[in-house]
Design a protein around this motif. Structure first.
Motif, short mmCIF file in Angstrom:
data_model
loop_
_atom_site.label_atom_id
_atom_site.label_comp_id
_atom_site.label_asym_id
_atom_site.label_seq_id
_atom_site.Cartn_x
_atom_site.Cartn_y
_atom_site.Cartn_z
N MET B 130 37.18 10.11 0.47
CA MET B 130 38.14 10.03 1.57
C MET B 130 37.41 9.79 2.89
O MET B 130 37.81 8.96 3.70
N LEU B 131 36.32 10.54 3.08
CA LEU B 131 35.55 10.42 4.31
C LEU B 131 34.99 9.02 4.46
O LEU B 131 35.04 8.42 5.54
N ALA B 132 34.48 8.48 3.34
CA ALA B 132 33.93 7.13 3.38
C ALA B 132 35.00 6.12 3.75
O ALA B 132 34.77 5.20 4.55
N LEU B 133 36.21 6.30 3.20
CA LEU B 133 37.30 5.39 3.52
C LEU B 133 37.62 5.43 5.00
O LEU B 133 37.75 4.39 5.66
N LEU B 134 37.73 6.65 5.54
CA LEU B 134 38.08 6.78 6.95
C LEU B 134 36.97 6.24 7.84
O LEU B 134 37.21 5.53 8.81
N ALA B 135 35.72 6.59 7.48
CA ALA B 135 34.59 6.16 8.30
C ALA B 135 34.50 4.64 8.35
O ALA B 135 34.18 4.06 9.39
N SER B 136 34.84 4.01 7.22
CA SER B 136 34.70 2.55 7.18
C SER B 136 35.66 1.87 8.15
O SER B 136 35.48 0.71 8.51
N GLN B 137 36.70 2.60 8.58
CA GLN B 137 37.62 2.03 9.56
C GLN B 137 36.92 1.78 10.90
O GLN B 137 37.40 1.02 11.72
N PHE B 138 35.81 2.49 11.10
CA PHE B 138 35.13 2.35 12.39
C PHE B 138 34.02 1.32 12.33
O PHE B 138 33.35 1.08 13.31
N ILE B 139 33.83 0.75 11.15
CA ILE B 139 32.76 -0.22 11.04
C ILE B 139 33.30 -1.60 11.35
O ILE B 139 34.20 -2.09 10.70
N PRO B 140 32.76 -2.18 12.39
CA PRO B 140 33.26 -3.45 12.85
C PRO B 140 32.88 -4.60 11.93
O PRO B 140 31.70 -4.83 11.69
N GLY B 141 33.89 -5.29 11.42
CA GLY B 141 33.62 -6.43 10.56
C GLY B 141 32.79 -7.48 11.27
O GLY B 141 31.86 -8.05 10.70
N ALA B 142 33.10 -7.69 12.55
CA ALA B 142 32.41 -8.73 13.31
C ALA B 142 30.92 -8.41 13.42
O ALA B 142 30.08 -9.31 13.40
N LEU B 143 30.61 -7.12 13.50
CA LEU B 143 29.22 -6.74 13.68
C LEU B 143 28.44 -6.79 12.36
O LEU B 143 27.22 -6.70 12.35
N MET B 144 29.19 -6.90 11.25
CA MET B 144 28.53 -6.94 9.95
C MET B 144 28.25 -8.36 9.52
O MET B 144 27.78 -8.61 8.41
N LEU B 145 28.60 -9.31 10.39
CA LEU B 145 28.50 -10.72 10.00
C LEU B 145 27.10 -11.09 9.54
O LEU B 145 26.93 -11.77 8.53
N GLU B 168 37.27 -10.20 2.88
CA GLU B 168 38.61 -9.77 3.32
C GLU B 168 39.07 -8.55 2.53
O GLU B 168 39.62 -7.60 3.08
N THR B 169 38.85 -8.59 1.21
CA THR B 169 39.28 -7.47 0.36
C THR B 169 38.60 -6.18 0.78
O THR B 169 39.26 -5.15 0.96
N VAL B 170 37.28 -6.25 0.94
CA VAL B 170 36.53 -5.04 1.25
C VAL B 170 37.03 -4.40 2.54
O VAL B 170 37.21 -3.19 2.62
N PHE B 171 37.31 -5.23 3.55
CA PHE B 171 37.70 -4.63 4.82
C PHE B 171 39.16 -4.19 4.86
O PHE B 171 39.57 -3.49 5.77
N GLN B 172 39.94 -4.61 3.86
CA GLN B 172 41.32 -4.11 3.84
C GLN B 172 41.51 -2.96 2.87
O GLN B 172 42.54 -2.30 2.90
N LEU B 173 40.54 -2.75 1.99
CA LEU B 173 40.70 -1.72 0.97
C LEU B 173 40.99 -0.32 1.54
O LEU B 173 41.93 0.32 1.08
N PRO B 174 40.20 0.15 2.50
CA PRO B 174 40.39 1.54 2.91
C PRO B 174 41.83 1.85 3.32
O PRO B 174 42.44 2.79 2.79
N LEU B 175 42.37 1.04 4.20
CA LEU B 175 43.73 1.30 4.67
C LEU B 175 44.72 1.17 3.51
O LEU B 175 45.65 1.96 3.38
N SER B 176 44.51 0.16 2.64
CA SER B 176 45.43 -0.04 1.52
C SER B 176 45.42 1.15 0.58
O SER B 176 46.47 1.58 0.09
N ILE B 177 44.24 1.71 0.32
CA ILE B 177 44.16 2.86 -0.58
C ILE B 177 44.89 4.06 0.03
O ILE B 177 45.65 4.74 -0.65
#
Lengths: 308, 299
Positions: B130-145, B168-177
């Protein structure tokens, strides 16, 4: 049907070893692998690159750099501070305005009135529109020779040939308005969802007791929405900070770097400038700032504090 | 006795309360006494702000080049023909469809499994997950380019649509789950247990009992995934290099960035980009609000 379901004796199946114990891990495995491979590993490589000189166009200088990149960011990069200030200004302006307008809009379409379904569908529609499409639409509106300003000038308002996107005085607000256009519906949807969970009895009791609309709003609606507002402003703030679609295409960070956010600066440094090491260090700094601000915000706003 | 008294205490003047028969009135709640103009006037102003930009795009897309009329008449299809054939929006459209549908399927399937685990099991890694899912919301996709680019280069997936689908899938997974596990929690466990008693395995019970009840939630989550990857720009821009692999937002960006912007073509491209999301939006609109209230807000 519902009766048949509720009546029969409940069989509580225990998680007693065997396959049932492994099942949850099997179920989260795909998510876990994807996130490890495409979020955790890249995060670690960002940290690794940030300690190195890593420039594709200057391979002879590549190697361990220690904290060189970080000292350069903090002591020798005025552009970093400029983009940080602009990011802050952008996030605060956007989130505040989106919250106020979104709250107003949600309260408005929460009322019952003729044509509510259609009105909701229409006012929420920009939510589905992307950054680049938003840019496309607002480019057409802002165009100095065929956009809105030309028709306003025809009607005697304003002057011909003004391009709000190339004027340093107006470009910020032009971008803010375009982003508001698609950002407000998101807020309104979240707040509306929560508005609908407020028990109507509260309002009835309050109005019987003689509470006016303003008092009902401040004593029932707002406290009830508190957690949803804190959470959505936080998520939106992070999102507005990170999102580069709109600014990248609408202003390209210009004129003269006036609208370059920190992530946009990172993208320019890394992808266009090929300086992966420095871009990674910038990314690390941005992430730390974001995390710090988020924790501070949750602390200060006492998220979930009163309900628990 | 005391309970009845207490209830009377909170409502000192039962006669003044709205009559219990007026059910319509009861449902209104908030708007008691709001004059109609206070609803319609701000609503019309906001609608103007929402719709004028859309109208402007349609106007430019439909009226002939060089016209300054504010009503698109006579209507012309020249801009559409031009962007679809000459600017290869036909190919962009196809690529965007592939990316959108593939990330919809992947996101929904993976999130369904993860969401079920979160909603129905207690396991040791649950908190961390759960923590990993929430934390990943703060990871900027643009900065991971940068690292993502490197990874896909090593996997030899640069310039293939697969890279964009995965990102796209990876960055939408947390919220979807999180959304889906919220929906599953709303389905009573007793329903599933009932099916087990009847001899179904866990999987069959899930498919027969839970899945049908999840349909609105899954449609909402799948639509978010589709709309998001249809719209998203940066991954496609960075990972896809050849023109025949690019998506609509990238195509729009090339039109925006052109030296002399062809506004008619740009508007027509915008309309083409908008059509699928508008259709999806119209389809999910009624579930949108309930979807959010069930999943996101209550967590």
């Amino acid at each position: 049907m519902a009766d048949a379901v509720a009546k029969p004796p409940r069989v509580t199946r225990r998680r007693t070893g065997g396959p049932a114990r492994r099942l949850p891990y099997l179920l989260i495995a795909p998510t876990g692998l994807l996130m490890l491979g495409f979020i955790a590993y890249p995060m670690l490589s960002v940290l690794y690159y940030s300690l190195r000189n890593y420039n594709v166009t200057k391979p002879w200088r590549n190697g361990y750099a220690g904290f060189g990149n970080f000292t350069r960011i903090l002591t020798d990069d005025p552009q970093f501070w400029d983009t940080l200030v602009f990011s802050g200004k952008w996030v605060v302006t956007e989130v505040l305005l989106q919250l106020l307008l979104g709250l107003a809009l949600a309260l408005l379409v929460h009322q019952t009135f003729l044509g509510r379904g259609l009105a909701r569908a229409l006012v929420f529609s920009p939510w589905a529109v992307s950054g680049v499409l938003t840019t496309t639409i607002w480019m057409l509106l802002y165009n100095p020779s065929t956009g809105i300003s030309r028709y306003l000038a025809d009607a005697g308002i304003g002057t011909y040939g003004t391009s709000v996107l190339s004027d340093t005085g107006t470009v910020f607000w032009a971008a803010v308005v375009a982003e508001l256009w698609r950002g407000v519906p998101f807020f309104a949807i979240l707040i509306l969802a929560d508005l609908q969970s407020i028990p109507q009895d509260l309002y009835e009791a309050a109005s019987v007791d003689g509470a006016g609309r303003a008092r009902r709003f401040f004593h029932i609606t707002l406290p009830h929405l508190k957690d949803a507002i804190i959470l959505s402003t936080l998520l939106r703030g992070v999102w507005e900070f990170n999102n580069v679609d709109l600014l990248y295409t609408l202003t390209g960070g210009g004129p003269a770097g006036q609208t370059t956010t920190l992530p946009l600066y990172v993208a320019n440094t890394g992808i266009n400038g090929h300086d992966f090491g420095y871009a990674s260090a910038l990314t690390t700094v941005a992430f730390v700032i974001l995390l710090f601000c988020s924790i501070l915000y949750l602390r200060l706003s006492k998220f979930g504090g009163e309900t628990k | 006795m005391t309970a009845a008294l207490a209830e009377q205490g909170t409502r000192p003047a039962p006669a003044a309360a709205p009559p219990p028969t007026a059910r319509g009135k009861r449902r209104r709640g908030l708007d008691q006494g709001v004059p109609r103009w206070q609803i319609y006037l701000p609503l019309c102003l906001y609608l103007l702000f929402t719709l004028v930009p859309f109208y402007w795009m349609l106007l430019f897309a439909l009226r002939p080049a060089g016209s300054n009329a504010l009503v698109p008449w006579p209507i012309t299809g020249e801009h559409f023909q031009k962007v679809w054939n000459e600017r290869s929006f036909g190919i962009f459209f196809q690529n965007s469809m592939i990316v959108g549908v593939a990330s919809l399927v992947m996101t929904t399937a993976v999130a369904l499994a993860g969401g079920y685990a979160l909603a129905r099991f207690d396991f040791r890694l649950k908190k961390g997950f759960m923590l990993a899912l929430l934390a990943s919301q703060f990871i900027p996709g643009a900065l991971m380019l940068v690292p993502l680019f490197e990874i896909f280069k090593n996997l030899q997936m640069i310039n293939s649509l697969g890279s964009v689908v995965i990102a796209e899938t990876v960055f939408q997974l947390p919220l979807s789950i999180i959304l889906i596990s919220g929906f599953i929690k709303n389905v009573p466990v007793s329903l599933e247990e009932q099916a087990w008693v009847d001899g179904c395995g866990r999987f069959r019970a899930f498919c027969a009992v839970v899945l049908p009840l999840l349909r609105p939630g899954l449609i909402a989550v799948g639509s978010f995934a589709f709309v998001h990857s249809w719209n998203h720009f940066l991954f496609a821009l960075m990972f896809l290099s050849s023109q025949d692999k690019q998506t609509i937002p990238v195509g729009l960006n090339t039109l925006i960035g052109a030296d002399s912007v062809d506004l008619g073509a740009l508007a027509a491209g915008g309309v083409i980009a908008a059509v699928p999301v508008v259709i999806v939006f119209a389809f999910i609109q009624k579930w949108l609000i309930t979807g959010f209230s069930a999943g996101a807000v209550k967590g």
